[in-house]
Design an enzyme around this catalytic site. Structure first.
Site, short mmCIF file in Angstrom:
data_model
loop_
_atom_site.label_atom_id
_atom_site.label_comp_id
_atom_site.label_asym_id
_atom_site.label_seq_id
_atom_site.Cartn_x
_atom_site.Cartn_y
_atom_site.Cartn_z
N ARG A 150 0.84 -1.03 0.00
CA ARG A 150 0.20 0.12 -0.19
C ARG A 150 0.95 1.47 0.19
NH1 ARG A 150 -4.57 -2.07 -1.32
NH2 ARG A 150 -5.86 -3.37 0.32
N GLU A 183 -3.96 7.17 -5.15
CA GLU A 183 -4.45 6.84 -6.16
C GLU A 183 -5.95 7.23 -7.01
OE1 GLU A 183 -3.91 2.52 -5.57
OE2 GLU A 183 -2.18 3.22 -5.02
N HIS A 212 -1.34 0.04 -9.86
CA HIS A 212 -2.36 -0.68 -8.51
C HIS A 212 -2.79 -1.67 -9.67
CE1 HIS A 212 -3.74 -1.05 -4.59
NE2 HIS A 212 -3.71 -1.72 -5.25
#
Lengths: 315, 315
Positions: free
Chosen positions: B234, B263, B281
């Protein structure tokens, strides 16, 4: 200083400095020796250092009357006219395992980047596509590595290191090679059988006239739609025009290429594709493998000038 | 149909179609449920499907009076207010191992691309730099993988798969984790000790308030000049401003990042750097891991609606 050594291909300063500390060098800087030097200057050259893929034929050997050894930098020696060298009693050496880990690492780099569409993914962020929430067809979930059938073509030093790395990614590994090896991967009896079975073809075969264009249009059709081909060996192994067509019309899914039929590769139809990953022949190009390849060159030359057999002769 | 399920995060059509074949869905499409639906429509929602990193707090739970299960798509569940869920007797499930191979594969993709400067190499060909024989400082021989010390931070499903892959590249692997695991890699007693020892830091730790910004400026100095940091966990684990500075002033050599503090990542100072490799991601984003994650969601929901404990509860 034992005798004069001609530098035939262009090499880095760092390498030349290191070799020059032990041997007397003259550097043709990639030019034909007869253009770069007088017959007099070439008259007492006893050894050559060359990149093994670079053409080195009878005419060059004849321009060096005292030539006794050709020392290749790297694993390959496909550019050398071995018959002409044998006739003149010129021995040939190389650096068989010095760069194999680096080359195998690069082949996995190319494969993973092709599978996970790394170039598209990185560009999607840098161009602002992600921030803008733009859809990207090329970023639809790809088939990953798990369970892929990895076909390794050639099971020498590099092929066996590729196999070991690929197997760690929860894949199935199989191989084809002229002869069966003592390795824990199933052997396929022919290249056709391997390509029929696999969906990733890792080319690690030694290049030569017998392997020229063995990966042709028919072989790429056999590899199939999900197929990926990775080549870190020599460009000559693949019919590059057939590969271009197969990539353009999605006969196969993608490719990762470190080597090309003509190097350097000029931008063109191949580099216009988004389903290829390209590197400029830098498989063995790491700091530690350069040092290891230089060690092999020094050991080969030292043995030669001491009148002993080369430490790493071409087999 | 056993009961109503709210889709909390945006998911792919392919997934929604598959889940909708078994459960009654209402899709908030990433909007707060109270904006997307009336209190009436939310009144009989018994389960939520969410991306585990997305904030899901008390207010959302309170808007769903019959909510009994939160099912995370993927491994992480750091967005969930677990205390609030516990108070309301809401169980939490995830897909613990379904995407771990894909995530570990991506972390190796990022590492290899960073080490071998893949983006620079590919761009060098496509821009015509190779054909023109342009020098490229960024393509000077890098230190390769051989002998590198790979420090894996976190030894769960993903960390152990990263370790197995990295070890196949003739590296040394060590790790730090809250507790020692039965794995064939040396354990380091603290994160500081691991980072002091390693030159590649692979972050695979579960994110949470205890790991927020643990990779800060001091830790990056400890990693050192040749160091590379890879993060597929993360964004919150790294102090991203400190990382940016460390990359700009070459306190470390490079980074590969699939996750970010905010993000989607907007183009900016980080994406302007050539010593980073960036992906949006997509660690768990492969066809087979999506199927496996969907399987986990279906098994979790089936168990819940049958009145049984979740098949994959958060531990």
């Amino acid at each position: 200083m034992d005798g004069k050594v001609l530098i035939y291909s262009p090499f880095s300063k760092a390498m030349l400095t290191r070799i020059a500390a032990r041997f007397e060098l003259i550097d043709a800087q990639g030019k034909p020796p007869r253009e770069a030097f007088s017959a007099d200057e070439l008259g007492d050259v006893r050894a050559i250092i060359t990149a093994g893929g670079e053409p080195l034929g009878r005419a060059v050997m004849e321009s060096l009357p005292k030539l006794g050894a050709i020392v290749c930098y790297g694993t390959g020696y496909d550019g050398i006219d071995r018959a002409a060298a044998a006739q003149r009693n010129i021995v040939i050496g190389h650096s068989p395992a010095a760069n194999s880990a680096a080359v195998a690492d690069l082949s996995m780099t190319l494969l993973l980047a092709a599978v996970r569409r790394l170039l598209t993914a990185d560009a999607y962020i840098r161009s602002g596509g992600w921030a803008a929430g733009q859809p990207s067809l090329r970023l639809a979930p790809p088939r990953g590595m798990t369970g892929r059938r990895i076909g390794v073509y050639g099971m020498g030093e590099i092929g066996s290191k590729i196999a070991a790395r690929a197997a760690a990614f929860e894949t199935e590994v199989g191989y084809y090679s002229r002869s069966q090896h003592d390795v824990p991967y199933p052997y396929h009896a022919s290249l056709e059988a391997l390509v029929e079975w696999c969906d990733v073809l890792m080319i690690a075969v030694r290049a030569g006239s017998d392997t020229r264009h063995v990966i042709d249009a028919a072989m790429l059709r056999r590899l199939g739609q999900g197929g990926i081909v990775i080549n870190i060996s020599r460009g000559s192994v693949i019919d590059q025009a057939a590969l271009l067509t197969a990539l353009q019309d999605h006969t196969i899914a993608g490719a990762g290429l470190d080597v090309f039929e003509v190097e350097p590769l000029a931008p063109g139809a191949l580099s216009a594709l988004s389903n290829v990953v390209l590197t400029p022949h830098l498989g063995g190009h790491t700091a530690e493998s350069h040092i290891a390849m230089q060690d092999c060159v020094i050991e080969n030359l030292s043995a030669f000038f001491a009148g002993r057999p080369l430490r790493y002769p071409v087999g």
